[in-house]
Design an enzyme around this catalytic site. Structure first.
Site, PDB file in Angstrom:
ATOM      1  N   GLU A 101      -1.635   5.525  11.902  1.00  0.00           N
ATOM      2  CA  GLU A 101      -2.852   5.845  11.542  1.00  0.00           C
ATOM      3  C   GLU A 101      -3.353   5.032  10.393  1.00  0.00           C
ATOM      4  O   GLU A 101      -2.174   4.991   9.443  1.00  0.00           O
ATOM      5  CB  GLU A 101      -2.195   6.904  11.172  1.00  0.00           C
ATOM      6  CG  GLU A 101      -3.574   8.255  10.366  1.00  0.00           C
ATOM      7  CD  GLU A 101      -4.661   8.101  11.018  1.00  0.00           C
ATOM      8  OE1 GLU A 101      -5.287   8.161  11.920  1.00  0.00           O
ATOM      9  OE2 GLU A 101      -5.929   7.209  10.811  1.00  0.00           O
ATOM     10  N   LYS A 160       0.707  -1.748  12.304  1.00  0.00           N
ATOM     11  CA  LYS A 160       0.418  -1.421  11.038  1.00  0.00           C
ATOM     12  C   LYS A 160       1.399  -2.135   9.797  1.00  0.00           C
ATOM     13  O   LYS A 160       0.944  -2.209   9.240  1.00  0.00           O
ATOM     14  CB  LYS A 160       0.809   0.141  11.883  1.00  0.00           C
ATOM     15  CG  LYS A 160       1.387   1.570  10.414  1.00  0.00           C
ATOM     16  CD  LYS A 160       0.023   2.036  10.000  1.00  0.00           C
ATOM     17  CE  LYS A 160       0.275   2.751   8.691  1.00  0.00           C
ATOM     18  NZ  LYS A 160      -1.207   2.546   8.033  1.00  0.00           N
ATOM     19  N   CYS A 164       3.326   4.805   1.125  1.00  0.00           N
ATOM     20  CA  CYS A 164       3.723   3.532   2.526  1.00  0.00           C
ATOM     21  C   CYS A 164       3.886   2.280   2.258  1.00  0.00           C
ATOM     22  O   CYS A 164       4.539   2.078   3.221  1.00  0.00           O
ATOM     23  CB  CYS A 164       1.929   3.595   3.271  1.00  0.00           C
ATOM     24  SG  CYS A 164       1.215   5.429   3.796  1.00  0.00           S
TER      25      CYS A 164
HETATM   26  P1  NAD Z   1       4.749  14.108   4.974  1.00  0.00           P
HETATM   27  O1  NAD Z   1       5.985  14.300   4.365  1.00  0.00           O
HETATM   28  O2  NAD Z   1       3.172  14.569   3.941  1.00  0.00           O
HETATM   29  O3  NAD Z   1       4.560  15.203   5.808  1.00  0.00           O
HETATM   30  C1  NAD Z   1       5.414  15.251   7.238  1.00  0.00           C
HETATM   31  C2  NAD Z   1       5.004  16.054   8.083  1.00  0.00           C
HETATM   32  O4  NAD Z   1       6.709  16.327   8.276  1.00  0.00           O
HETATM   33  C3  NAD Z   1       6.464  17.696   6.708  1.00  0.00           C
HETATM   34  O5  NAD Z   1       5.962  18.385   6.016  1.00  0.00           O
HETATM   35  C4  NAD Z   1       7.643  18.329   7.163  1.00  0.00           C
HETATM   36  O6  NAD Z   1       8.248  18.594   6.766  1.00  0.00           O
HETATM   37  C5  NAD Z   1       7.571  17.910   8.297  1.00  0.00           C
HETATM   38  N1  NAD Z   1       8.617  17.457   9.909  1.00  0.00           N
HETATM   39  C6  NAD Z   1       9.357  16.748   9.876  1.00  0.00           C
HETATM   40  N2  NAD Z   1      10.373  16.904  10.451  1.00  0.00           N
HETATM   41  C7  NAD Z   1      10.103  17.804  10.878  1.00  0.00           C
HETATM   42  C8  NAD Z   1      10.341  18.310  12.525  1.00  0.00           C
HETATM   43  N3  NAD Z   1      11.609  18.168  13.349  1.00  0.00           N
HETATM   44  N4  NAD Z   1       9.790  19.292  12.813  1.00  0.00           N
HETATM   45  C9  NAD Z   1       8.578  19.554  12.522  1.00  0.00           C
HETATM   46  N5  NAD Z   1       7.809  19.118  11.134  1.00  0.00           N
HETATM   47  C10 NAD Z   1       9.208  17.986  10.637  1.00  0.00           C
HETATM   48  O7  NAD Z   1       4.009  12.844   6.026  1.00  0.00           O
HETATM   49  P2  NAD Z   1       2.804  11.446   5.542  1.00  0.00           P
HETATM   50  O8  NAD Z   1       2.448  11.595   4.028  1.00  0.00           O
HETATM   51  O9  NAD Z   1       2.050  12.503   6.758  1.00  0.00           O
HETATM   52  O10 NAD Z   1       3.034  10.813   6.708  1.00  0.00           O
HETATM   53  C11 NAD Z   1       3.551  11.046   7.838  1.00  0.00           C
HETATM   54  C12 NAD Z   1       3.624   9.896   8.633  1.00  0.00           C
HETATM   55  O11 NAD Z   1       2.653   8.625   8.356  1.00  0.00           O
HETATM   56  C13 NAD Z   1       5.044   8.783   8.018  1.00  0.00           C
HETATM   57  O12 NAD Z   1       5.298   7.819   8.893  1.00  0.00           O
HETATM   58  C14 NAD Z   1       3.638   8.193   6.987  1.00  0.00           C
HETATM   59  O13 NAD Z   1       4.431   7.112   6.448  1.00  0.00           O
HETATM   60  C15 NAD Z   1       2.324   7.183   8.207  1.00  0.00           C
HETATM   61  N6  NAD Z   1       1.238   7.201   7.339  1.00  0.00           N
HETATM   62  C16 NAD Z   1       1.299   7.854   6.260  1.00  0.00           C
HETATM   63  C17 NAD Z   1      -0.074   7.940   5.376  1.00  0.00           C
HETATM   64  C18 NAD Z   1      -0.175   8.394   3.662  1.00  0.00           C
HETATM   65  O14 NAD Z   1      -1.307   7.815   3.854  1.00  0.00           O
HETATM   66  N7  NAD Z   1       0.623   9.154   3.553  1.00  0.00           N
HETATM   67  C19 NAD Z   1      -0.724   6.525   5.668  1.00  0.00           C
HETATM   68  C20 NAD Z   1      -0.436   6.582   7.635  1.00  0.00           C
HETATM   69  C21 NAD Z   1       0.800   6.589   7.811  1.00  0.00           C
HETATM   70  C1  UDX Z   2      -2.312   2.622   2.209  1.00  0.00           C
HETATM   71  C2  UDX Z   2      -3.229   2.261   3.432  1.00  0.00           C
HETATM   72  O1  UDX Z   2      -3.957   1.632   2.264  1.00  0.00           O
HETATM   73  C3  UDX Z   2      -3.805   2.735   4.385  1.00  0.00           C
HETATM   74  O2  UDX Z   2      -4.291   1.948   5.530  1.00  0.00           O
HETATM   75  C4  UDX Z   2      -2.278   3.421   5.134  1.00  0.00           C
HETATM   76  O3  UDX Z   2      -3.267   3.875   5.841  1.00  0.00           O
HETATM   77  C5  UDX Z   2      -1.772   3.769   4.059  1.00  0.00           C
HETATM   78  O4  UDX Z   2      -1.169   3.045   3.084  1.00  0.00           O
HETATM   79  P1  UDX Z   2      -2.851   4.941   0.507  1.00  0.00           P
HETATM   80  O5  UDX Z   2      -1.209   4.708   0.029  1.00  0.00           O
HETATM   81  O6  UDX Z   2      -2.756   5.780   0.733  1.00  0.00           O
HETATM   82  O7  UDX Z   2      -3.442   3.999   1.683  1.00  0.00           O
HETATM   83  O8  UDX Z   2      -3.684   4.463   0.028  1.00  0.00           O
HETATM   84  P2  UDX Z   2      -4.291   2.838  -0.450  1.00  0.00           P
HETATM   85  O9  UDX Z   2      -5.722   2.954  -0.905  1.00  0.00           O
HETATM   86  O10 UDX Z   2      -4.012   1.532  -0.117  1.00  0.00           O
HETATM   87  O11 UDX Z   2      -3.625   2.585  -2.388  1.00  0.00           O
HETATM   88  C6  UDX Z   2      -1.822   1.920  -2.786  1.00  0.00           C
HETATM   89  C7  UDX Z   2      -2.468   1.625  -4.110  1.00  0.00           C
HETATM   90  O12 UDX Z   2      -2.385   0.825  -4.542  1.00  0.00           O
HETATM   91  C8  UDX Z   2      -2.519   2.622  -4.953  1.00  0.00           C
HETATM   92  O13 UDX Z   2      -1.788   2.630  -5.972  1.00  0.00           O
HETATM   93  C9  UDX Z   2      -3.455   1.525  -5.596  1.00  0.00           C
HETATM   94  O14 UDX Z   2      -4.068   2.392  -7.108  1.00  0.00           O
HETATM   95  C10 UDX Z   2      -3.491   0.446  -5.415  1.00  0.00           C
HETATM   96  N1  UDX Z   2      -4.161  -0.287  -5.544  1.00  0.00           N
HETATM   97  C11 UDX Z   2      -5.138  -0.446  -4.401  1.00  0.00           C
HETATM   98  C12 UDX Z   2      -4.638  -1.634  -6.758  1.00  0.00           C
HETATM   99  O15 UDX Z   2      -3.753  -1.054  -7.360  1.00  0.00           O
HETATM  100  N2  UDX Z   2      -5.469  -2.371  -6.266  1.00  0.00           N
HETATM  101  C13 UDX Z   2      -6.473  -2.195  -5.096  1.00  0.00           C
HETATM  102  O16 UDX Z   2      -6.879  -3.118  -5.476  1.00  0.00           O
HETATM  103  C14 UDX Z   2      -6.259  -1.223  -4.251  1.00  0.00           C
END
Ligand code: NAD
Ligand code: UDX
Length: 463
Positions: free
Chosen positions: A162, A221, A277
Site C-alpha cells: 500500500e 515498497k 513507515c
Molecule cells: P496498525 O497498527 O494501525 O494496524 C494493525 C492492526 O492489526 C492493529 O489494529 C492490530 O490489532 C491488528 N492485528 C495484529 N495482529 C493481528 C492478528 N493476528 N489478528 C487480527 N488483527 C491483528 O498498522 P498500520 O499502520 O495499518 O500498518 C499495517 C501495515 O501496513 C504495516 O506493515 C505498515 O508498514 C504498512 N503500511 C502502513 C502505512 C501507513 O501509512 N500507516 C502505509 C503503507 C503501508
Molecule cells: C509514507 C509514504 O509517503 C507512503 O507512500 C507510504 O505508504 C507510507 O509512508 P506517511 O508516513 O503516511 O507516508 O506520510 P508522508 O507524507 O510520507 O510523510 C512522512 C513524514 O515526512 C512526515 O513526518 C512529514 O511531515 C515528513 N515530510 C514529508 C517532510 O518533512 N518533508 C517533505 O517534503 C515530505
C-alpha cells in the site's frame, strides 16, 4: 475468477481506509475487516462515523456510505477468513524490540500468526494478499506455513503493498499513482493476479495497475519509502548548510525542484520526518542488506536515518542555545504533536524526540494539537522509557485552546504543519508571551516577515 467476499486482517491505518474504499467502489463485494483489538472494532462500528478510530479527511463519509451495506467490522476473525475468497493481511510489522535483529529487522510475529490462523481455518482455496509492508521474500515463509499447516487446500500468495500516505489516505486510495500486484508466473498465480486486478479495475484504470513477480513487489515498497525519506534527509542536510551560508532552503528547494529530473515534491525541509513507515522500513532494508553481506548498501541507506535523528536533535539544541543556554523551568509551547498534518497518528513523530530532549533540560512543555489527546502524548513519551510516567506527567501540560497553550510561554515550537497555525492571531499570541518571544518554526509554515514585524524572534529551518 470473480471475487465476491474479501476479508482483511488488521483494522488499522491501512486496513481500515483501504477496505472502506474497496467497499465503496465495489458494492458487489462483501468486505469484512477484522481485528483482535475489540475497542478498535467497536470504534469502527460507532453509529456516529465521526468517531471512527482513524482521522482522515473524507474517511467518515466513505465509511458512512458503505458500512452495513457491504462493509463490516468484526472481531470474528475465523468466520471472516472462512467465508472469503481473498484474505488481505494488513497487520502491523514494527521494528523488532528483542532478540536477533533488535532495533533493525521487521517483527513478523503478527504476520506468522495470521498465516497460521488462515491455514487452520481455511476449508477451500484462497488468495492470500500481503498488504502489510514486508521484507523481501516473506511470501516464501508465508507459503511454507500455509502449505505445511493447512487442510490441504491451495493458497496463492500475492504481494500488494500500500502506498497511501496518512492525511491524504482517501484521495490516495481513490486516485493512486499506481497499484502494484506481485504474484507467481504460474497458471494459478496468473488467475490470482487477474482476480485482484479486476477488483482494483472497478475504479483504477488498468494502465496504472502494475503486475510483477512477488519479490519485485515486496522490494519496491521498501525502495519507494527509502527514496522518499532520502529526499527529506537530503534537503534537511542542505538546510544546515543554508543556515551557515545565508542561503534559504525554501529557495534552494524551489530552484532544484524545477528541474524536471528532480521534481518539486518531497523537498520540504523540516524538523525531521516521522510516521510509522520511513524509519521502520529503512532499518529493515539496512538489515536485509547486511544479512546478504552488502555492507556498503546498508551504510548508504542507514545514513538517511542518521541524518533524520541529527535533524531532530539539532532542532532541540537550537531551542536551548537560543534561549540563553537554559530552558530549565521555562514554558515551551508545542503547536502540533502528530507526525504530519491531517492525521491523529503520532508514531515516530519528531515532536516526541524534541520534547524528550527538552524535558531532559528541565523545560516545561505545553502542547496543543487539534487531533491528538493528552493520553496519547503521555504514552508516546512513556514508550521512550527515558523517565517514569509520573515524571512525564509533571513535565507536560496539554491544552484544548491554542491561545491558552501559548500564554506566558518563553518560546513556541511548530512541530506539525496544521493549516490552522498559519491563521492564528499572532499579535494576540505575542502579547500574551514572555519577552523576548521566540518562535521556532520546525515546518517553515509561518509568515516570517509578519512575525518579525510583530516583534517575535523568529527561527526557521534552513534560513
Ligand atoms: P496498525 O497498527 O494501525 O494496524 C494493525 C492492526 O492489526 C492493529 O489494529 C492490530 O490489532 C491488528 N492485528 C495484529 N495482529 C493481528 C492478528 N493476528 N489478528 C487480527 N488483527 C491483528 O498498522 P498500520 O499502520 O495499518 O500498518 C499495517 C501495515 O501496513 C504495516 O506493515 C505498515 O508498514 C504498512 N503500511 C502502513 C502505512 C501507513 O501509512 N500507516 C502505509 C503503507 C503501508
Ligand atoms: C509514507 C509514504 O509517503 C507512503 O507512500 C507510504 O505508504 C507510507 O509512508 P506517511 O508516513 O503516511 O507516508 O506520510 P508522508 O507524507 O510520507 O510523510 C512522512 C513524514 O515526512 C512526515 O513526518 C512529514 O511531515 C515528513 N515530510 C514529508 C517532510 O518533512 N518533508 C517533505 O517534503 C515530505
Amino acid at each position: 475468477m470473480k471475487i465476491t467476499k474479501i476479508c482483511c486482517i488488521g483494522a488499522g491505518y491501512v486496513g481500515g481506509p483501504t477496505m472502506a474504499v474497496i467497499a465503496q467502489k465495489c458494492p458487489h463485494i462483501k468486505v469484512t475487516v477484522v481485528d483482535l483489538n475489540e475497542q478498535r472494532i467497536k470504534d469502527w462500528n460507532d453509529p456516529n462515523t465521526d468517531n471512527i478510530p482513524i482521522y482522515e479527511p473524507g474517511l467518515s463519509e466513505v465509511v458512512a456510505e458503505a458500512r452495513g451495506r457491504n462493509l463490516f467490522f468484526s472481531t470474528d476473525v475465523d468466520m471472516a477468513i472462512d467465508e472469503a475468497e481473498v484474505v488481505f493481511i494488513s497487520v502491523n510489522t514494527p521494528t523488532k524490540t528483542y532478540g536477533k535483529g533488535k532495533g533493525m529487522a521487521a517483527d513478523l510475529k503478527y504476520i506468522e500468526l495470521c498465516a497460521r490462523q488462515i491455514a487452520r481455518v481455511s476449508k477451500n482455496n484462497k488468495i492470500v494478499v500481503e498488504k502489510s509492508t514486508l521484507p523481501v521474500r516473506t511470501a516464501e515463509a508465508i507459503k511454507s506455513i500455509l502449505d505445511n499447516t493447512g487442510n490441504g487446500v491451495q493458497f496463492q500468495i500475492l504481494s500488494n503493498p500500500e502506498f497511501l500516505a496518512e492525511g491524504t489516505a482517501v484521495t490516495d486510495l481513490l486516485s493512486p499513482d499506481r497499484i502494484l500486484i506481485g504474484g507467481d508466473s504460474t497458471p494459478g498465480g496468473d488467475v490470482a493476479i487477474n482476480a485482484l486486478v479486476d477488483v482494483y479495475a472497478n475504479w483504477v484504470s488498468r494502465d496504472k495497475i502494475l503486475t510483477t513477480n512477488v519479490w519485485s513487489s515486496e522490494l519496491s515498497k521498501l525502495t519507494a519509502n527509502a527514496f522518499l525519506a532520502q529526499r527529506i534527509s537530503s534537503i534537511n542536510a542542505m538546510s544546515e548548510v543554508c543556515e551557515k551560508t545565508g542561503a534559504d532552503v525554501n529557495e534552494v528547494a524551489r530552484a532544484i525542484g524545477m528541474d524536471s529530473r528532480i521534481g518539486a515534491k518531497f523537498l520540504k525541509a523540516s524538523v525531521g520526518f516521522g510516521g510509522s513507515c520511513f524509519q521502520k522500513d529503512i532499518l529493515n532494508l539496512v538489515y536485509i542488506a547486511k544479512s546478504y553481506g552488502l555492507n556498503e548498501v546498508a551504510d548508504y541507506w542507514e545514513q538517511v536515518i542518521i541524518m533524520n535523528d541529527y535533524q531532530k536533535r539539532r532542532f532541540s539544541n537550537k531551542i536551548v542555545q537560543t534561549l540563553y543556554n537554559t530552558v530549565a523551568d521555562k514554558k515551551i509551547t508545542f503547536l502540533g504533536w502528530a507526525f504530519k498534518k491531517d492525521t491523529n497518528d503520532t508514531r515516530e513523530s519528531a515532536a516526541i524526540y524534541v520534547a524528550d530532549d527538552l524535558i531532559n533540560e528541565q523545560a516545561k512543555i505545553s502542547v496543543y494539537d487539534p487531533k491528538v489527546p493528552k493520553n496519547k502524548i503521555l504514552s508516546d513519551l512513556d514508550y521512550l522509557g527515558t523517565r517514569n510516567s509520573s515524571e512525564n506527567i509533571d513535565a507536560i501540560l496539554t491544552f484544548e485552546d491554542p491561545y491558552e497553550a501559548c500564554s506566558e510561554a518563553h518560546a513556541i515550537a511548530i512541530l506539525t504543519e496544521w493549516d490552522e497555525f498559519t491563521k492564528y492571531d499572532w499579535q494576540r499570541i505575542y502579547d500574551s508571551m514572555k519577552k523576548p518571544a521566540f518562535v521556532f518554526d520546525g515546518r517553515n509554515i509561518l509568515n516570517a516577515k509578519e512575525l518579525k514585524s510583530i516583534g517575535f524572534i523568529y527561527n526557521a529551518i534552513g534560513s
